[in-house]
Design a protein around this motif. Structure first.
Motif, PDB file in Angstrom:
ATOM      1  N   THR A 173       0.825  -1.200   0.000  1.00 44.52           N
ATOM      2  CA  THR A 173       0.000   0.000   0.000  1.00 44.52           C
ATOM      3  C   THR A 173       0.859   1.249   0.000  1.00 44.52           C
ATOM      4  OG1 THR A 173      -1.751  -1.160   1.198  1.00 44.52           O
ATOM      5  CG2 THR A 173      -1.853   1.249   1.173  1.00 44.52           C
ATOM      6  N   GLY A 174       1.928   1.253   0.765  1.00 48.18           N
ATOM      7  CA  GLY A 174       2.803   2.420   0.822  1.00 48.18           C
ATOM      8  C   GLY A 174       2.313   3.485   1.769  1.00 48.18           C
ATOM      9  N   VAL A 175       1.873   3.063   2.955  1.00 48.81           N
ATOM     10  CA  VAL A 175       1.376   4.029   3.941  1.00 48.81           C
ATOM     11  C   VAL A 175       2.475   5.008   4.344  1.00 48.81           C
ATOM     12  CG1 VAL A 175       0.467   4.259   6.279  1.00 48.81           C
ATOM     13  CG2 VAL A 175      -0.416   2.489   4.776  1.00 48.81           C
ATOM     14  N   THR A 176       3.719   4.543   4.406  1.00 52.25           N
ATOM     15  CA  THR A 176       4.816   5.409   4.851  1.00 52.25           C
ATOM     16  C   THR A 176       5.388   6.248   3.716  1.00 52.25           C
ATOM     17  OG1 THR A 176       6.414   3.616   4.469  1.00 52.25           O
ATOM     18  CG2 THR A 176       5.444   3.801   6.672  1.00 52.25           C
ATOM     19  N   GLY A 177       4.951   6.034   2.498  1.00 50.55           N
ATOM     20  CA  GLY A 177       5.476   6.790   1.374  1.00 50.55           C
ATOM     21  C   GLY A 177       4.678   8.054   1.116  1.00 50.55           C
ATOM     22  N   ASP A 178       4.889   8.660  -0.053  1.00 49.53           N
ATOM     23  CA  ASP A 178       4.146   9.859  -0.400  1.00 49.53           C
ATOM     24  C   ASP A 178       2.713   9.486  -0.772  1.00 49.53           C
ATOM     25  OD1 ASP A 178       4.000   9.940  -3.691  1.00 49.53           O
ATOM     26  OD2 ASP A 178       5.774   8.888  -2.928  1.00 49.53           O
ATOM     27  N   LYS A 179       1.802  10.423  -0.588  1.00 50.50           N
ATOM     28  CA  LYS A 179       0.378  10.158  -0.761  1.00 50.50           C
ATOM     29  C   LYS A 179       0.005   9.849  -2.206  1.00 50.50           C
ATOM     30  CE  LYS A 179      -0.057  10.716   3.544  1.00 50.50           C
ATOM     31  NZ  LYS A 179      -0.161   9.509   4.388  1.00 50.50           N
ATOM     32  N   LYS A 180       0.715  10.433  -3.133  1.00 49.90           N
ATOM     33  CA  LYS A 180       0.402  10.155  -4.535  1.00 49.90           C
ATOM     34  C   LYS A 180       0.678   8.695  -4.872  1.00 49.90           C
ATOM     35  CE  LYS A 180       1.365  11.723  -9.239  1.00 49.90           C
ATOM     36  NZ  LYS A 180       2.129  12.684 -10.090  1.00 49.90           N
ATOM     37  N   TRP A 191      -3.994  -5.972  -8.826  1.00 53.24           N
ATOM     38  CA  TRP A 191      -3.916  -6.730  -7.572  1.00 53.24           C
ATOM     39  C   TRP A 191      -2.709  -7.662  -7.552  1.00 53.24           C
ATOM     40  CZ3 TRP A 191      -3.892 -11.999  -7.380  1.00 53.24           C
ATOM     41  CH2 TRP A 191      -4.352 -12.701  -8.497  1.00 53.24           C
ATOM     42  N   GLU A 192      -2.241  -8.107  -8.715  1.00 51.03           N
ATOM     43  CA  GLU A 192      -1.057  -8.969  -8.734  1.00 51.03           C
ATOM     44  C   GLU A 192       0.178  -8.260  -8.183  1.00 51.03           C
ATOM     45  OE1 GLU A 192      -3.753 -10.341 -12.111  1.00 51.03           O
ATOM     46  OE2 GLU A 192      -3.020  -8.431 -11.294  1.00 51.03           O
ATOM     47  N   ASP A 193       0.223  -6.936  -8.338  1.00 50.31           N
ATOM     48  CA  ASP A 193       1.368  -6.169  -7.832  1.00 50.31           C
ATOM     49  C   ASP A 193       1.240  -5.845  -6.350  1.00 50.31           C
ATOM     50  OD1 ASP A 193       2.471  -6.179 -10.382  1.00 50.31           O
ATOM     51  OD2 ASP A 193       1.458  -4.321 -10.963  1.00 50.31           O
ATOM     52  N   TRP A 194       0.102  -6.178  -5.751  1.00 52.17           N
ATOM     53  CA  TRP A 194      -0.060  -5.975  -4.310  1.00 52.17           C
ATOM     54  C   TRP A 194       0.633  -7.060  -3.485  1.00 52.17           C
ATOM     55  CZ3 TRP A 194      -6.060  -4.810  -4.079  1.00 52.17           C
ATOM     56  CH2 TRP A 194      -6.282  -3.505  -4.522  1.00 52.17           C
ATOM     57  N   ILE A 195       0.892  -8.197  -4.109  1.00 47.19           N
ATOM     58  CA  ILE A 195       1.374  -9.354  -3.363  1.00 47.19           C
ATOM     59  C   ILE A 195       2.759  -9.088  -2.782  1.00 47.19           C
ATOM     60  CG2 ILE A 195       1.984 -11.801  -3.536  1.00 47.19           C
ATOM     61  CD1 ILE A 195      -0.034 -12.040  -5.800  1.00 47.19           C
ATOM     62  N   ILE A 196       2.918  -9.389  -1.508  1.00 46.39           N
ATOM     63  CA  ILE A 196       4.217  -9.290  -0.829  1.00 46.39           C
ATOM     64  C   ILE A 196       4.849 -10.679  -0.815  1.00 46.39           C
ATOM     65  CG2 ILE A 196       5.369  -8.784   1.355  1.00 46.39           C
ATOM     66  CD1 ILE A 196       3.203  -6.756   1.944  1.00 46.39           C
ATOM     67  N   ASP A 197       6.061 -10.786  -1.335  1.00 47.07           N
ATOM     68  CA  ASP A 197       6.728 -12.081  -1.461  1.00 47.07           C
ATOM     69  C   ASP A 197       6.822 -12.777  -0.106  1.00 47.07           C
ATOM     70  OD1 ASP A 197       7.080 -11.628  -4.148  1.00 47.07           O
ATOM     71  OD2 ASP A 197       9.111 -10.823  -3.938  1.00 47.07           O
ATOM     72  N   GLY A 198       6.407 -14.032  -0.083  1.00 43.28           N
ATOM     73  CA  GLY A 198       6.519 -14.856   1.109  1.00 43.28           C
ATOM     74  C   GLY A 198       5.271 -14.885   1.974  1.00 43.28           C
ATOM     75  N   ILE A 199       4.431 -13.844   1.903  1.00 46.18           N
ATOM     76  CA  ILE A 199       3.234 -13.804   2.747  1.00 46.18           C
ATOM     77  C   ILE A 199       2.228 -14.881   2.345  1.00 46.18           C
ATOM     78  CG2 ILE A 199       1.229 -12.421   3.389  1.00 46.18           C
ATOM     79  CD1 ILE A 199       3.684 -11.637   4.913  1.00 46.18           C
TER      80      ILE A 199
END
Length: 481
Positions: A173-180, A191-199
């Motif tokens: 999600t990038g909560v700690t990154g910039d809002k854009k 959604w495929e790019d949301w996946i975190i490796d290993g989870i």
């Protein structure tokens, strides 16, 4: 079915349903069914809503702001925005039917939503309902029946459960990154790019091997429920999803997720519904998950077996290149400071004897001095030559403000000893790392004050390490029963 439903409708002549849209729908947020050893209780959450008018003032503002934040838009963006553009139908009356496995109606209740179109309630039965059918109460002149049915999810009262955060724990999600960038991840990224490796490997392995029950809790707005539900069904073990209902705008509901601790009540409700179940709490370092989980562990130490915090990028150090070092330091602090407290109620009979210290000899004193001796001592003290004064300190080379501004000065600023504890600090001060060490130390001190606890704590970046740790932990819990 239409005739049967209309016979059981309310006599709602006093309710004005003339403006009820034909495309009104029932949006369900399925949870679970549990037992309190007497009855079976099902938690029901739903919203009666209809597609919003894009020309309304609220939706025009939302679409305008999205165009500014999101330069690229697609059908994916519009689908994910639908929940924010829709409008709720207030004070809607519904008919709730509990069905058995043969689709027979076992029980019927009549309920009403709140002024915002939401309903959150519990249903008690002396059996496990297989399905719930929700039908909107409409006037007899309404041209269609608005109804939906969904399968209930009964969760066993004992065993192991996992309460997991969503944003930056199971999806990027990038909560700690910039809002854009965060907005792009929510409304544009596939959604495929949301996946975190290993989870997925970690969660699915625990689900298949130990039949672990999963609960997903997040500060994300409720409007994202359909998207997150679809993502979890495709990648992770099925489980109830708990999101938050925000009264503010679209941007307030997205941006405030990292600063608001709204998950505590939901997690506490889950623990109260399953008092015989033991839980692993999994979150990330981008939000206040650590403090929330410590608070839960202090209240329910017998039910919490482990706390896992995933260290997301740019959240535990000022530079991502230092994340690995800070991660190791945090886990070292846990190994050194996380110990069981000393039992102050230990009987004195079992205490080892305290060794006695030898007596300090008294300082000899001069007695019976004559007047001549006293005068001799006084004169010798007055004639004593004082020690020479120390040489003055060398003057510090002056650096003009203009040299500092222009960058021509070669002098290096050194923190005075009164601020630097005589050069015990490193030359590079990592503010985020120092903050996390302080947060961790506070949490460990709180846990160490518990009379009895057995809670594992680990910070991680590689979920495969946690897979091995949690597997051994769950296997030990199972063998000890």
């Amino acid at each position: 079915m239409e005739q049967l439903s209309k016979q059981r409708w309310f006599n709602n002549n006093n309710i004005d349903n003339s403006n009820l849209p034909l495309d009104t729908s029932i949006l369900l947020y399925p949870t679970y069914t549990f037992t309190n050893n007497t009855n079976f209780i099902t938690r029901l959450r739903l919203n009666i809503c209809a597609p919003g008018n894009e020309n309304s003032r609220k939706n025009k503002i939302i679409l305008s702001l999205c165009r500014q934040y999101l330069k690229e838009q697609s059908t994916v963006t519009r689908d994910r925005l639908n929940g924010f553009l829709s409008r709720s139908i207030p004070n809607s009356r519904i008919i709730l039917d509990s069905l058995d496995s043969d689709q027979n109606v076992k029980d019927t209740q009549f309920l009403e939503t709140d002024p915002r179109g939401f309903l959150s309630t519990t249903i008690q039965n002396n059996y496990i309902p297989q399905q719930l059918r929700i039908t909107l109460d409409t006037p007899s002149s309404f041209p269609k029946i608005i109804t939906t049915t969904y399968d209930t999810h009964y969760i066993k009262p004992n065993g192991i459960g996992i309460i997991s955060d969503i944003d930056d724990t199971i999806k990027h999600t990038g909560v700690t990154g910039d809002k854009k960038s965060m907005f792009k991840n929510v409304f544009v990224t596939k959604w495929e790019d949301w996946i975190i490796d290993g989870i997925p490997q970690w969660y699915n392995s625990l689900s298949k091997t130990f039949n672990v029950d999963f609960f997903y809790v997040s500060n994300s707005p409720l409007q994202l429920f359909p998207i997150l539900q679809d993502y979890i069904r495709k990648t992770l073990p099925n489980g109830p999803i708990f999101l938050k209902q925000y009264a503010g705008s679209l941007f307030a509901s997205i941006m405030n997720t990292s600063t608001s601790n709204r998950k505590l009540d939901t997690i506490e409700q889950i623990l109260q519904d399953f008092p015989q179940k033991q839980f692993l709490l999994i979150g990330d370092s981008g939000e206040k998950d650590f403090e929330t989980y410590i608070d839960i562990a202090l209240r329910y130490p017998e039910q919490i077996k482990a706390i896992y915090i995933q260290c997301c990028k740019d959240s535990i150090s000022d530079g991502s290149y230092n994340d690995s070092n800070v991660l190791n330091e945090l886990n070292d602090i846990i190994r050194k400071q996380y110990i069981k407290p000393f039992n102050i109620l230990t009987s004195s009979a079992t205490m080892p004897p305290v060794p006695t210290r030898p007596a300090v000899p008294r300082k000899p004193t001069t007695l019976n001095l004559t007047d001549l001796q006293r005068e001799s001592i006084r004169v010798s003290r007055e004639r004593r030559i004082p020690p020479p004064m120390p040489p003055p300190l060398p003057r510090r080379p002056a650096t003009t403000p203009s040299a500092i501004r222009s960058g021509t000065s070669t002098d290096v600023y050194v923190v005075p000893s009164t601020q630097n504890d005589y050069n015990t600090y490193d030359d590079y001060f990592d503010k985020k790392a120092d903050s996390w060490k302080s947060r961790l130390a506070i949490g460990l001190r709180q846990l160490n004050n518990l009379p009895n606890f057995n809670i594992d704590i680990k910070f991680f970046m590689d979920p495969h390490i946690c897979l091995m740790d949690s597997t051994n932990l769950i296997r030990n819990c199972t063998n000890n029963k």
